[in-house]
Design a protein around this motif. Structure first.
Motif, short mmCIF file in Angstrom:
data_model
loop_
_atom_site.label_atom_id
_atom_site.label_comp_id
_atom_site.label_asym_id
_atom_site.label_seq_id
_atom_site.Cartn_x
_atom_site.Cartn_y
_atom_site.Cartn_z
N VAL A 1 12.08 9.85 -0.52
CA VAL A 1 12.61 11.22 -0.52
C VAL A 1 11.72 12.09 -1.40
O VAL A 1 10.99 11.59 -2.25
CB VAL A 1 14.05 11.26 -1.11
N THR A 2 11.83 13.41 -1.19
CA THR A 2 11.17 14.33 -2.13
C THR A 2 12.20 14.84 -3.14
O THR A 2 11.83 15.41 -4.16
CB THR A 2 10.58 15.56 -1.41
N GLY A 3 13.48 14.69 -2.82
CA GLY A 3 14.53 15.24 -3.69
C GLY A 3 14.96 16.62 -3.26
O GLY A 3 15.87 17.22 -3.83
N ASP A 4 14.32 17.14 -2.20
CA ASP A 4 14.64 18.48 -1.71
C ASP A 4 14.80 18.35 -0.18
O ASP A 4 13.82 18.12 0.53
CB ASP A 4 13.49 19.43 -2.09
N LYS B 1 0.83 -1.20 0.00
CA LYS B 1 0.00 0.00 0.00
C LYS B 1 0.87 1.25 0.00
O LYS B 1 0.65 2.18 -0.78
CB LYS B 1 -0.88 -0.02 1.26
N LEU B 2 1.89 1.25 0.84
CA LEU B 2 2.75 2.43 0.96
C LEU B 2 3.62 2.61 -0.29
O LEU B 2 3.70 3.72 -0.84
CB LEU B 2 3.60 2.30 2.24
N TYR B 3 4.24 1.53 -0.75
CA TYR B 3 5.08 1.65 -1.96
C TYR B 3 4.23 2.04 -3.18
O TYR B 3 4.66 2.84 -4.01
CB TYR B 3 5.82 0.34 -2.25
N ASP B 4 3.04 1.47 -3.30
CA ASP B 4 2.18 1.82 -4.44
C ASP B 4 1.87 3.31 -4.44
O ASP B 4 1.90 3.96 -5.47
CB ASP B 4 0.86 1.01 -4.40
N TYR B 5 1.58 3.81 -3.26
CA TYR B 5 1.29 5.24 -3.20
C TYR B 5 2.53 6.06 -3.58
O TYR B 5 2.45 7.00 -4.39
CB TYR B 5 0.75 5.66 -1.82
N ILE B 6 3.69 5.69 -3.02
CA ILE B 6 4.94 6.43 -3.33
C ILE B 6 5.20 6.41 -4.84
O ILE B 6 5.49 7.44 -5.45
CB ILE B 6 6.13 5.83 -2.54
N ASP B 7 5.03 5.23 -5.46
CA ASP B 7 5.30 5.10 -6.90
C ASP B 7 4.31 5.91 -7.74
O ASP B 7 4.63 6.33 -8.85
CB ASP B 7 5.23 3.62 -7.32
N SER B 8 3.12 6.11 -7.21
CA SER B 8 2.10 6.82 -7.99
C SER B 8 2.19 8.34 -7.77
O SER B 8 1.57 9.11 -8.49
CB SER B 8 0.70 6.34 -7.59
N SER B 9 2.95 8.74 -6.77
CA SER B 9 2.97 10.17 -6.43
C SER B 9 3.98 10.94 -7.28
O SER B 9 4.96 10.37 -7.77
CB SER B 9 3.29 10.32 -4.93
N ASP B 10 3.73 12.25 -7.44
CA ASP B 10 4.68 13.08 -8.18
C ASP B 10 5.75 13.65 -7.26
O ASP B 10 6.81 14.05 -7.71
CB ASP B 10 3.95 14.25 -8.86
N LEU B 11 5.46 13.66 -5.98
CA LEU B 11 6.38 14.30 -5.03
C LEU B 11 7.41 13.33 -4.45
O LEU B 11 8.58 13.66 -4.32
CB LEU B 11 5.59 14.96 -3.89
N TYR B 12 6.95 12.13 -4.07
CA TYR B 12 7.84 11.21 -3.34
C TYR B 12 8.43 10.16 -4.28
O TYR B 12 7.78 9.71 -5.21
CB TYR B 12 7.05 10.49 -2.24
N LYS B 13 9.66 9.78 -3.95
CA LYS B 13 10.32 8.74 -4.73
C LYS B 13 11.00 7.74 -3.80
O LYS B 13 11.52 8.12 -2.75
CB LYS B 13 11.41 9.37 -5.62
N SER B 14 10.99 6.48 -4.21
CA SER B 14 11.75 5.48 -3.49
C SER B 14 13.07 5.28 -4.21
O SER B 14 13.10 5.00 -5.40
CB SER B 14 10.98 4.15 -3.49
N PRO B 15 14.21 5.44 -3.50
CA PRO B 15 15.52 5.27 -4.16
C PRO B 15 15.92 3.80 -4.32
O PRO B 15 16.96 3.51 -4.90
CB PRO B 15 16.49 5.98 -3.20
#
Ligand SMILES: *Cc1c(COP(=O)(O)O)cnc(C)c1O
Length: 363
Positions: free
Chosen positions: A304-307, A276-290
């Motif tokens: 991360v957000t990258g900022d 659930k958490l990874y799916d949301y991260i992957d679908s979001s424009d702000l957060y990324k999983s490294p």
């Protein structure tokens, strides 16, 4: 509002314990089952405590289907003492050992072992800041090595082994500090499985060591008595005063896991939570999983957000919302949600809801 006004605690360790266990401990605290005393005040040689430690071992054996030719030890010194106990006990023939470097804890274990033998880096993902788990097999292991060492879940980088490496006749030693009891494992594939309790088992202060019996008895005469696994095995973890209260709470956690369906059910819940958490991260424009998709940890979700400034703002605002300890490890920054066994699905849902709100406010 959560019960007792408790926060959702995403700490990497010490971390959340199951609420029913805490309630049970509270109930037992002043007078443990009619003994007239708390477990903290009890002799470790008393019948009451002997029953506690015996049941803890039996329940763990049942949960993990630990074969009879393995000893279960409860020792002190945290995870870190295992970094030296392992070479002290297992460098028994060639004094060679092969280590996979998959993160900070693996590296610490490797560095410690280098003091005592001929230690080789078998595989490493350090050049990519440990964002993936290197694959290796029997052909990569020195055939005369005394053991091979891996860290099954890399708490800081949020990666995990999704397979058990084949090492032939060379015993495989695994640090499972941050994923023991999160899913079933085939114990017979390992020489030693060990885990500090404070991530997924109980309070800090006790370390579980599951060791195949044929690996006992090789500590040299110069090895300090406490660091010889055989001493603990021969004395049923009671060579000296064990961490009684930590063992008792861990034992209550084992009972709770048994009552809630064992490790198969635990794995199912953990998979659902992480997906659930990874799916949301992957679908979001702000957060990324490294982290490489196939090596993602079910227990520690790094994003991360990258900022860096925005990451900081995220962590601070999340805390205000009752979602605490979401900052990444001080060595890598960003965010990390540790979602061990005791984190309920409501914690994940509440986190995702907060992440969505934060994303919409910080476009
Ligand atoms: C936390 C941790 C350790 C170290 O444990 P301490 O009890 O703090 O010494 C070792 N290995 C892993 C994978 C960990 O997560």
């Amino acid at each position: 509002m959560t019960k007792y006004n408790r926060v959702y605690n995403f700490s990497a360790g010490p971390s959340m314990l199951p609420l029913p266990v805490l309630e049970k401990v509270k109930e037992d605290l002043l007078n443990y089952q009619g003994s007239g005393q708390s477990v903290m005040e009890m002799s470790h040689r008393s019948d009451a405590f002997k029953k506690i430690i015996k049941e803890a071992e039996e329940d763990l054996r049942e949960l993990m289907s630990i074969p009879d030719n393995y000893k279960v030890l409860f020792v002190q010194g945290g995870g870190t003492l295992q970094f030296s106990m392992i070479p002290f006990n297992l460098l028994r023939n060639s004094k060679k050992a092969d280590y996979a470097l998959t993160g900070t804890w693996a590296k610490k274990a490797y560095k410690e072992a280098c003091k005592f033998g001929d230690i080789k880096v078998l595989a490493s993902s350090e050049e990519d800041t440990f964002t993936w788990v290197p694959k290796f097999g029997k052909e990569d292991v020195r055939p005369d090595a005394d053991y091979v060492y891996i860290t099954t879940n890399n708490t800081i980088y949020g990666t995990a082994y999704n397979y058990v490496p084949e090492t032939g006749d060379v015993p495989l030693v695994a640090d499972m500090s941050s994923n023991i009891l999160s899913e079933p494992v085939d114990v017979s594939k390992f020489g030693i499985i060990w885990a500090g309790a404070q991530k997924n088992v109980g309070p800090a202060g006790v370390t579980i060591v599951i060791i195949r019996e044929d690996l006992l008895g090789f500590a040299g005469a110069e090895v300090p008595t406490y660091l010889d696994y055989k001493i603990h095995a021969d004395n049923d973890s009671m060579y000296n005063t064990p961490p009684c209260f930590a063992i008792y709470v861990a034992g209550e956690v084992f009972k709770h896991i048994k009552e809630t369906g064992g490790l198969e059910a635990m794995q199912k819940r953990n998979r659902e939570k992480a997906a659930k958490l990874y799916d949301y991260i992957d679908s979001s424009d702000l957060y990324k999983s490294p982290v490489a998709k196939e090596d993602r940890s079910m227990m520690n979700v790094v994003f991360v957000t990258g900022d860096a400034a925005l990451d900081k703002k995220f962590v601070a605002e999340a805390k205000e919302a009752g979602l605490v300890n979401l900052s990444g490890h001080r060595s890598i920054g960003g965010m990390r949600a540790s979602i061990y066994n005791a984190m309920p699905m409501e914690g994940i849902d509440t986190l995702i809801k907060f992440m969505k709100k934060f994303e919409s406010e910080n476009k």
